[in-house]
Design a protein around this motif. Structure first.
Motif, PDB file in Angstrom:
ATOM      1  N   LYS A  75       0.834  -1.204   0.000  1.00  0.00           N
ATOM      2  CA  LYS A  75       0.000   0.000   0.000  1.00  0.00           C
ATOM      3  C   LYS A  75       0.869   1.255   0.000  1.00  0.00           C
ATOM      4  O   LYS A  75       0.569   2.230  -0.692  1.00  0.00           O
ATOM      5  CB  LYS A  75      -0.930   0.003   1.210  1.00  0.00           C
ATOM      6  CG  LYS A  75      -2.072  -0.976   1.091  1.00  0.00           C
ATOM      7  CD  LYS A  75      -2.970  -0.930   2.304  1.00  0.00           C
ATOM      8  CE  LYS A  75      -4.104  -1.934   2.182  1.00  0.00           C
ATOM      9  NZ  LYS A  75      -4.986  -1.923   3.376  1.00  0.00           N
ATOM     10  N   SER A  76       1.955   1.226   0.759  1.00  0.00           N
ATOM     11  CA  SER A  76       2.867   2.375   0.797  1.00  0.00           C
ATOM     12  C   SER A  76       3.506   2.596  -0.572  1.00  0.00           C
ATOM     13  O   SER A  76       3.632   3.736  -1.027  1.00  0.00           O
ATOM     14  CB  SER A  76       3.955   2.162   1.849  1.00  0.00           C
ATOM     15  OG  SER A  76       3.401   2.114   3.133  1.00  0.00           O
ATOM     16  N   GLU A  77       3.886   1.515  -1.234  1.00  0.00           N
ATOM     17  CA  GLU A  77       4.472   1.647  -2.567  1.00  0.00           C
ATOM     18  C   GLU A  77       3.451   2.193  -3.565  1.00  0.00           C
ATOM     19  O   GLU A  77       3.790   3.021  -4.414  1.00  0.00           O
ATOM     20  CB  GLU A  77       5.022   0.300  -3.039  1.00  0.00           C
ATOM     21  CG  GLU A  77       6.295  -0.107  -2.325  1.00  0.00           C
ATOM     22  CD  GLU A  77       6.788  -1.498  -2.694  1.00  0.00           C
ATOM     23  OE1 GLU A  77       6.056  -2.239  -3.395  1.00  0.00           O
ATOM     24  OE2 GLU A  77       7.902  -1.845  -2.284  1.00  0.00           O
ATOM     25  N   GLU A  78       2.187   1.753  -3.445  1.00  0.00           N
ATOM     26  CA  GLU A  78       1.133   2.293  -4.303  1.00  0.00           C
ATOM     27  C   GLU A  78       0.951   3.783  -4.038  1.00  0.00           C
ATOM     28  O   GLU A  78       0.821   4.575  -4.978  1.00  0.00           O
ATOM     29  CB  GLU A  78      -0.190   1.562  -4.059  1.00  0.00           C
ATOM     30  CG  GLU A  78      -0.244   0.162  -4.599  1.00  0.00           C
ATOM     31  CD  GLU A  78      -1.542  -0.559  -4.233  1.00  0.00           C
ATOM     32  OE1 GLU A  78      -2.502   0.102  -3.775  1.00  0.00           O
ATOM     33  OE2 GLU A  78      -1.577  -1.790  -4.403  1.00  0.00           O
ATOM     34  N   THR A  79       0.951   4.146  -2.757  1.00  0.00           N
ATOM     35  CA  THR A  79       0.806   5.554  -2.396  1.00  0.00           C
ATOM     36  C   THR A  79       1.974   6.363  -2.946  1.00  0.00           C
ATOM     37  O   THR A  79       1.781   7.460  -3.483  1.00  0.00           O
ATOM     38  CB  THR A  79       0.724   5.708  -0.861  1.00  0.00           C
ATOM     39  OG1 THR A  79      -0.366   4.924  -0.377  1.00  0.00           O
ATOM     40  CG2 THR A  79       0.525   7.151  -0.457  1.00  0.00           C
ATOM     41  N   ILE A  80       3.178   5.815  -2.839  1.00  0.00           N
ATOM     42  CA  ILE A  80       4.364   6.497  -3.372  1.00  0.00           C
ATOM     43  C   ILE A  80       4.219   6.678  -4.879  1.00  0.00           C
ATOM     44  O   ILE A  80       4.505   7.757  -5.421  1.00  0.00           O
ATOM     45  CB  ILE A  80       5.645   5.712  -3.022  1.00  0.00           C
ATOM     46  CG1 ILE A  80       5.962   5.851  -1.533  1.00  0.00           C
ATOM     47  CG2 ILE A  80       6.832   6.176  -3.866  1.00  0.00           C
ATOM     48  CD1 ILE A  80       7.062   4.929  -1.038  1.00  0.00           C
ATOM     49  N   GLN A  81       3.747   5.628  -5.585  1.00  0.00           N
ATOM     50  CA  GLN A  81       3.550   5.729  -7.035  1.00  0.00           C
ATOM     51  C   GLN A  81       2.535   6.825  -7.360  1.00  0.00           C
ATOM     52  O   GLN A  81       2.739   7.609  -8.292  1.00  0.00           O
ATOM     53  CB  GLN A  81       3.089   4.381  -7.621  1.00  0.00           C
ATOM     54  CG  GLN A  81       4.140   3.299  -7.596  1.00  0.00           C
ATOM     55  CD  GLN A  81       5.329   3.634  -8.464  1.00  0.00           C
ATOM     56  OE1 GLN A  81       5.210   4.278  -9.500  1.00  0.00           O
ATOM     57  NE2 GLN A  81       6.509   3.216  -8.033  1.00  0.00           N
ATOM     58  N   LYS A  82       1.434   6.872  -6.586  1.00  0.00           N
ATOM     59  CA  LYS A  82       0.417   7.909  -6.816  1.00  0.00           C
ATOM     60  C   LYS A  82       1.020   9.290  -6.582  1.00  0.00           C
ATOM     61  O   LYS A  82       0.785  10.214  -7.362  1.00  0.00           O
ATOM     62  CB  LYS A  82      -0.787   7.693  -5.889  1.00  0.00           C
ATOM     63  CG  LYS A  82      -1.637   6.512  -6.275  1.00  0.00           C
ATOM     64  CD  LYS A  82      -2.769   6.305  -5.279  1.00  0.00           C
ATOM     65  CE  LYS A  82      -3.549   5.043  -5.576  1.00  0.00           C
ATOM     66  NZ  LYS A  82      -4.587   4.784  -4.557  1.00  0.00           N
ATOM     67  N   PHE A  83       1.779   9.433  -5.486  1.00  0.00           N
ATOM     68  CA  PHE A  83       2.397  10.725  -5.184  1.00  0.00           C
ATOM     69  C   PHE A  83       3.391  11.121  -6.274  1.00  0.00           C
ATOM     70  O   PHE A  83       3.455  12.286  -6.674  1.00  0.00           O
ATOM     71  CB  PHE A  83       3.091  10.708  -3.821  1.00  0.00           C
ATOM     72  CG  PHE A  83       2.148  10.796  -2.650  1.00  0.00           C
ATOM     73  CD1 PHE A  83       0.943  11.467  -2.731  1.00  0.00           C
ATOM     74  CD2 PHE A  83       2.476  10.202  -1.445  1.00  0.00           C
ATOM     75  CE1 PHE A  83       0.078  11.541  -1.653  1.00  0.00           C
ATOM     76  CE2 PHE A  83       1.624  10.273  -0.353  1.00  0.00           C
ATOM     77  CZ  PHE A  83       0.425  10.947  -0.456  1.00  0.00           C
ATOM     78  N   GLN A  84       4.173  10.153  -6.749  1.00  0.00           N
ATOM     79  CA  GLN A  84       5.132  10.456  -7.809  1.00  0.00           C
ATOM     80  C   GLN A  84       4.412  10.856  -9.085  1.00  0.00           C
ATOM     81  O   GLN A  84       4.840  11.785  -9.781  1.00  0.00           O
ATOM     82  CB  GLN A  84       6.053   9.256  -8.052  1.00  0.00           C
ATOM     83  CG  GLN A  84       7.081   9.062  -6.969  1.00  0.00           C
ATOM     84  CD  GLN A  84       7.952   7.827  -7.173  1.00  0.00           C
ATOM     85  OE1 GLN A  84       7.582   6.907  -7.892  1.00  0.00           O
ATOM     86  NE2 GLN A  84       9.106   7.810  -6.526  1.00  0.00           N
ATOM     87  N   SER A  85       3.314  10.175  -9.395  1.00  0.00           N
ATOM     88  CA  SER A  85       2.534  10.520 -10.579  1.00  0.00           C
ATOM     89  C   SER A  85       1.950  11.921 -10.430  1.00  0.00           C
ATOM     90  O   SER A  85       2.019  12.737 -11.360  1.00  0.00           O
ATOM     91  CB  SER A  85       1.423   9.488 -10.783  1.00  0.00           C
ATOM     92  OG  SER A  85       0.593   9.855 -11.839  1.00  0.00           O
ATOM     93  N   THR A  86       1.386  12.197  -9.262  1.00  0.00           N
ATOM     94  CA  THR A  86       0.829  13.521  -8.999  1.00  0.00           C
ATOM     95  C   THR A  86       1.921  14.578  -9.070  1.00  0.00           C
ATOM     96  O   THR A  86       1.711  15.660  -9.621  1.00  0.00           O
ATOM     97  CB  THR A  86       0.157  13.543  -7.603  1.00  0.00           C
ATOM     98  OG1 THR A  86      -0.857  12.539  -7.570  1.00  0.00           O
ATOM     99  CG2 THR A  86      -0.458  14.888  -7.302  1.00  0.00           C
ATOM    100  N   MET A  87       3.086  14.242  -8.527  1.00  0.00           N
ATOM    101  CA  MET A  87       4.206  15.183  -8.547  1.00  0.00           C
ATOM    102  C   MET A  87       4.638  15.471  -9.982  1.00  0.00           C
ATOM    103  O   MET A  87       4.906  16.623 -10.341  1.00  0.00           O
ATOM    104  CB  MET A  87       5.374  14.624  -7.731  1.00  0.00           C
ATOM    105  CG  MET A  87       6.452  15.648  -7.441  1.00  0.00           C
ATOM    106  SD  MET A  87       7.688  15.039  -6.278  1.00  0.00           S
ATOM    107  CE  MET A  87       8.543  13.851  -7.269  1.00  0.00           C
ATOM    108  N   LYS A  88       4.682  14.429 -10.840  1.00  0.00           N
ATOM    109  CA  LYS A  88       5.049  14.634 -12.239  1.00  0.00           C
ATOM    110  C   LYS A  88       4.027  15.521 -12.933  1.00  0.00           C
ATOM    111  O   LYS A  88       4.386  16.415 -13.706  1.00  0.00           O
ATOM    112  CB  LYS A  88       5.156  13.291 -12.963  1.00  0.00           C
ATOM    113  CG  LYS A  88       6.409  12.522 -12.629  1.00  0.00           C
ATOM    114  CD  LYS A  88       6.458  11.198 -13.370  1.00  0.00           C
ATOM    115  CE  LYS A  88       7.682  10.387 -12.969  1.00  0.00           C
ATOM    116  NZ  LYS A  88       7.719   9.084 -13.622  1.00  0.00           N
TER     117      LYS A  88
END
Length: 181
Positions: A75-88
């Motif tokens: 779940k943390s990795e999914e959240t990190i992926q979402k945050f990275q996508s949002t950040m991009k």
């Protein structure tokens, strides 16, 4: 062979009685030792079962915790992926906004020049066509009917005024040009 004397028989009986007592004593001690060994073995078996149960509980608890932590990690990795996508996406938006900001800055820096150029265009339009003495035709013939500089639109040069001062100047120019022949 002679028969044993009564003293020897008595001594032999006493010796046999002592051996018999010693055998009974050793048998009792053996039974006590066997009972102790049996009790210790049973105790060890119970402790072994308890330790196995405790080890099993610990193993199950460890497996549950590992599964929980693994799920939490996913779940943390999914959240990190979402945050990275949002950040991009936001970085891209920031890049676009920076470019637009740069364009607006350039437009604002160029505005005085643009205002000056529009003022000069308006002044040129207010001057109207060049009229030669005795001629009623213009020196330039414009074919673009939509142009603000077309002959029919020249009379309406107020469309190009930028300020009220320009409109006042226009009235003066009309008076001056209107009286000249």
């Amino acid at each position: 062979m002679s028969s044993p004397s009564p003293v020897q028989i008595k001594e032999a009986n006493a010796h046999l009685a002592a051996v018999h007592r010693r055998v009974e004593e050793l048998e009792q001690r053996l039974e006590a030792a066997e009972r102790t060994v049996r009790e210790q073995a049973e105790s060890l078996i119970r402790k072994d079962e308890q330790l196995r149960a405790a080890a099993q509980e610990i193993t199950e608890a460890k497996d549950r915790e590992i599964a929980f932590l693994h799920e939490k990690l996913c779940k943390s990795e999914e959240t990190i992926q979402k945050f990275q996508s949002t950040m991009k996406e936001k970085d891209s938006l920031i890049g676009q906004l920076r470019h637009r900001c740069q364009l607006l800055d350039n437009i604002c820096k160029s505005r005085p020049l643009l205002d000056s150029m529009l003022s000069q265009i308006a002044e040129a339009e207010r001057l109207g066509p060049i009229i030669r003495m005795g001629e009623l035709t213009t020196s330039l013939s414009l074919t673009d009917g939509e142009s603000n500089c077309s002959p029919d639109r020249i009379a309406n040069h107020r469309d190009f005024s930028l300020t009220e001062d320009d409109m006042d100047d226009q009235d003066l120019d009309e008076n001056v040009f209107g009286t000249t022949v």
